[in-house]
Scaffold this motif. Sequence first.
Motif, PDB file in Angstrom:
ATOM      1  N   SER A 132       0.835  -1.201   0.000  1.00 19.37           N
ATOM      2  CA  SER A 132       0.000   0.000   0.000  1.00 19.37           C
ATOM      3  C   SER A 132       0.870   1.252   0.000  1.00 19.37           C
ATOM      4  O   SER A 132       2.038   1.210   0.410  1.00 19.37           O
ATOM      5  N   LEU A 133       0.300   2.340  -0.462  1.00 24.14           N
ATOM      6  CA  LEU A 133       0.968   3.645  -0.481  1.00 24.14           C
ATOM      7  C   LEU A 133       0.073   4.630   0.256  1.00 24.14           C
ATOM      8  O   LEU A 133      -1.139   4.658   0.027  1.00 24.14           O
ATOM      9  N   ARG A 134       0.675   5.421   1.132  1.00 25.43           N
ATOM     10  CA  ARG A 134      -0.109   6.356   1.955  1.00 25.43           C
ATOM     11  C   ARG A 134       0.542   7.736   1.916  1.00 25.43           C
ATOM     12  O   ARG A 134       1.770   7.862   1.943  1.00 25.43           O
ATOM     13  N   GLN A 135      -0.312   8.758   1.879  1.00 20.78           N
ATOM     14  CA  GLN A 135       0.198  10.137   1.848  1.00 20.78           C
ATOM     15  C   GLN A 135      -0.753  11.029   2.623  1.00 20.78           C
ATOM     16  O   GLN A 135      -1.889  11.272   2.212  1.00 20.78           O
ATOM     17  N   GLY A 136      -0.315  11.519   3.782  1.00 20.36           N
ATOM     18  CA  GLY A 136      -1.106  12.418   4.598  1.00 20.36           C
ATOM     19  C   GLY A 136      -0.958  13.859   4.149  1.00 20.36           C
ATOM     20  O   GLY A 136      -0.177  14.174   3.239  1.00 20.36           O
ATOM     21  N   PRO A 137      -1.668  14.792   4.798  1.00 20.67           N
ATOM     22  CA  PRO A 137      -1.613  16.214   4.387  1.00 20.67           C
ATOM     23  C   PRO A 137      -0.201  16.798   4.461  1.00 20.67           C
ATOM     24  O   PRO A 137       0.230  17.478   3.533  1.00 20.67           O
TER      25      PRO A 137
ATOM     26  N   GLY B 202       4.460   7.426   2.150  1.00 23.17           N
ATOM     27  CA  GLY B 202       4.881   6.239   2.890  1.00 23.17           C
ATOM     28  C   GLY B 202       4.388   4.970   2.206  1.00 23.17           C
ATOM     29  O   GLY B 202       3.361   4.985   1.519  1.00 23.17           O
ATOM     30  N   VAL B 203       5.113   3.878   2.383  1.00 27.31           N
ATOM     31  CA  VAL B 203       4.739   2.596   1.790  1.00 27.31           C
ATOM     32  C   VAL B 203       4.695   1.548   2.893  1.00 27.31           C
ATOM     33  O   VAL B 203       5.340   1.678   3.936  1.00 27.31           O
ATOM     34  N   HIS B 204       3.913   0.500   2.634  1.00 24.39           N
ATOM     35  CA  HIS B 204       3.751  -0.567   3.621  1.00 24.39           C
ATOM     36  C   HIS B 204       3.588  -1.891   2.873  1.00 24.39           C
ATOM     37  O   HIS B 204       2.660  -2.050   2.076  1.00 24.39           O
TER      38      HIS B 204
ATOM     39  N   PRO C  21       5.751  -9.168  15.179  1.00 25.45           N
ATOM     40  CA  PRO C  21       6.479  -8.021  15.743  1.00 25.45           C
ATOM     41  C   PRO C  21       7.109  -7.122  14.692  1.00 25.45           C
ATOM     42  O   PRO C  21       7.534  -6.013  15.000  1.00 25.45           O
ATOM     43  N   ILE C  22       7.163  -7.581  13.440  1.00 23.63           N
ATOM     44  CA  ILE C  22       7.838  -6.820  12.386  1.00 23.63           C
ATOM     45  C   ILE C  22       6.807  -6.091  11.541  1.00 23.63           C
ATOM     46  O   ILE C  22       5.839  -6.688  11.062  1.00 23.63           O
ATOM     47  N   SER C  23       7.034  -4.803  11.344  1.00 19.18           N
ATOM     48  CA  SER C  23       6.197  -4.000  10.458  1.00 19.18           C
ATOM     49  C   SER C  23       7.063  -3.538   9.295  1.00 19.18           C
ATOM     50  O   SER C  23       8.004  -2.772   9.475  1.00 19.18           O
ATOM     51  N   ALA C  24       6.750  -4.014   8.093  1.00 16.97           N
ATOM     52  CA  ALA C  24       7.518  -3.643   6.900  1.00 16.97           C
ATOM     53  C   ALA C  24       6.965  -2.341   6.344  1.00 16.97           C
ATOM     54  O   ALA C  24       6.372  -2.284   5.267  1.00 16.97           O
ATOM     55  N   ARG C  25       7.184  -1.280   7.114  1.00 18.33           N
ATOM     56  CA  ARG C  25       6.622   0.026   6.785  1.00 18.33           C
ATOM     57  C   ARG C  25       7.752   1.043   6.664  1.00 18.33           C
ATOM     58  O   ARG C  25       8.729   1.004   7.426  1.00 18.33           O
ATOM     59  N   LEU C  26       7.632   1.955   5.714  1.00 18.07           N
ATOM     60  CA  LEU C  26       8.658   2.964   5.510  1.00 18.07           C
ATOM     61  C   LEU C  26       7.967   4.268   5.136  1.00 18.07           C
ATOM     62  O   LEU C  26       7.122   4.300   4.235  1.00 18.07           O
ATOM     63  N   GLY C  27       8.301   5.340   5.832  1.00 23.65           N
ATOM     64  CA  GLY C  27       7.677   6.635   5.581  1.00 23.65           C
ATOM     65  C   GLY C  27       8.678   7.661   5.084  1.00 23.65           C
ATOM     66  O   GLY C  27       9.883   7.408   4.993  1.00 23.65           O
ATOM     67  N   ALA C  28       8.164   8.852   4.762  1.00 30.22           N
ATOM     68  CA  ALA C  28       8.980  10.003   4.369  1.00 30.22           C
ATOM     69  C   ALA C  28       9.840   9.732   3.141  1.00 30.22           C
ATOM     70  O   ALA C  28      10.983  10.174   3.048  1.00 30.22           O
ATOM     71  N   LEU C  29       9.308   8.976   2.172  1.00 32.35           N
ATOM     72  CA  LEU C  29      10.000   8.783   0.901  1.00 32.35           C
ATOM     73  C   LEU C  29       9.543   9.834  -0.098  1.00 32.35           C
ATOM     74  O   LEU C  29       8.455  10.409   0.020  1.00 32.35           O
TER      75      LEU C  29
END
Length: 502
Positions: free
Chosen positions: A438-443, A452-454, A461-469
Motif C-alpha cells: 500500500s501507499l499512503r500520503q497524509g496532508p 509512505g509505503v507498507h 512483531p515486524i512491520s515492513a513500513r517505511l515513511g517520508a519517501l
Amino acid sequence: MNPENLADGEWHRLHPATPLLRGGIAFIAILGIVIANLRERLLELFIPGTEAPGDPIDAIVDRGLVPLALGAVVVLLLLCIAGFYLSWRMHTFRITEELVEVRSGILFRTHRKARLDRIQGINIVRPLFARVFGAARLEITGAGADSNVQLAYLGSARADELRRDILTLASGSRVEAPAAVARPGVPGGIVGQRVAEFVAPELDPSLAAPESVVAMHPGRLFASTVLSSGTLFFFVLLGIAAAMIVVWDAFGLLFGVIPLLFGLGSYLVNRIVKSLRYTIAGTPDGVRVGYGLLSTSNETLPPGRIHSISISQELLWRPFDWWEVKVNRAGKSSAQGAAGQQNTTILPIGSRAEVFKVLELVLPGLVDEQTRAIVEAGLARAKPDDGFTTSPRRAVVLRWFSWRRNGFALRPDAVILRRGAIWRELVVVPAARMQSVSLRQGPLQRALRLAGVHVHTVAGPISARLGALDAGDASGFFRDVARTAIGAAVADRTHRWRGATG
C-alpha cells in the motif's frame, strides 16, 4: 520386531504417564492443601455433631472410624485413577497423508484437525519433570489463530521420529515403513537411559552440518541484556528511587523497589538459563531452533514459513557489533523462545557473521553476493550509492536523525527496508510471502511531496513500513513490488520442498 509407525493413518494413544504429567501431580497437591486447611470442617460434614476442637485424626481414631476413613481415601484415589485412565484412553491421535487429528474428552468430546500443507512449524518441548519419565510434548503450529495441535505427551524418542514423519508428509514425500532396528541397550537400564538423555547434546550432530550451526554465547547474552535499553531504564529508576530515599527519607519506596529487584534478577536468570545450549541450524526439513538446559525446546520451521525478517541493534550494542534477529510467521508456538522472549526471536544476540549465517538458513537461495552487499550496507552507516533509495533532504522535517538511512532496495526475490539512525533496523521481506502493498500520503507528506509505503505480511512483531519517501520513489516502489510479488507467488514451490516421490 518393527517399531510402531505413528504416521500410518491409524489411531494411537499418548505416553502412559500423560495423566500424571498433564495435571495429576497438581491435582494431588491441591487436594492435599484443601484437606489440610479444611479438615475440621470436612470432619464436621462427614461426622455431624463433631466440634473437632483438636486434631481431626485423633477424633477419627477415638471414634473408631479408621477403617471408614481409609476406605474413603481408597475410594477417592480409585476414582481419580479411573478418571485419569479414562482420560488417557479417550485421548487419541492419528497422522494421515493430509491431516493431523486429535480426539479427547470423556463427557465433552473435542476433535481437532490440522492440515499438513498448513503446518508452520513443529515444536518439541521437554519440561524438566517430563524428562524424568522420558516424555516430551509435541506441538504442531498451524496458520491462523487457535490452530495449534498438541500431543502431550509422547515418548521422547518417538516425538522426534513423529516430527520427522510429519515433515516428510508435509513436504510432498511418503513416509517409508520403519525397518527392524535393534537398539543398543544403555548401561544402567531406565536410569542410565534417562541420564544419557539429560547429558546428550541439545542438537544431534547427525541432523545438521557443523558449519550450519549457530550457537549462543552465554557471556554475550548476559552483557547484551545489561546493555539493553529496558535494563538501563530500570537502573535509572532505581537510582532516582535511591536518591529520594536518602534525601527525603522516603523509606516507603523500598516496598516497591525490592520486588522490582527480585523481578529483574529472576528475569536475568531465566533469560540466561533458557538460552543455554541455544542452537539454530539447517536441516533437510527447514531451520531448527533449540535451547534450554533443564527444560528444553526445539522447533523446526519448514521452508517458506518465514514471512519477514528483522535485524535490529540497540544503541549500546553498536561498539560490539551485536544484533538481534526476529521473524514474522503465520503461526506461533505456545512455548516461549530462547531468552524467555517470544518464539519470533530466533537469534536473541549474535555477531554480524552469525546474522548472515542465520539469513542463509531462513532464506536459502535469496542471499547471493549482491543481496549480501546490500544487507551489509543496510546494517552500516548510510553512504552515497550504497544500493538504497533514501528519503530526500526535505524529509528531515519528519525524520530528523534518520532521513539518510531511511530507504529501500529491491531485489528480484525480496524487498529490503532500512530505517533508524539511533536504533538501527533492517527488514527483509521475501517476495513470495508478500500479501499486498500500500501507499499512503497524509496532508503534511503531500505538502512536502513525500509518501509512505507498507508491505503487508502476516501479523507479528515486524512491520515492513517505511515513511517520508519521495512521492515519485514511493509510486515506483508500489508498482515494482506489486509486480514482483505476483511473479514470485506464482513461481513459489517451497510448500512442497522435497517434492512428491510417487
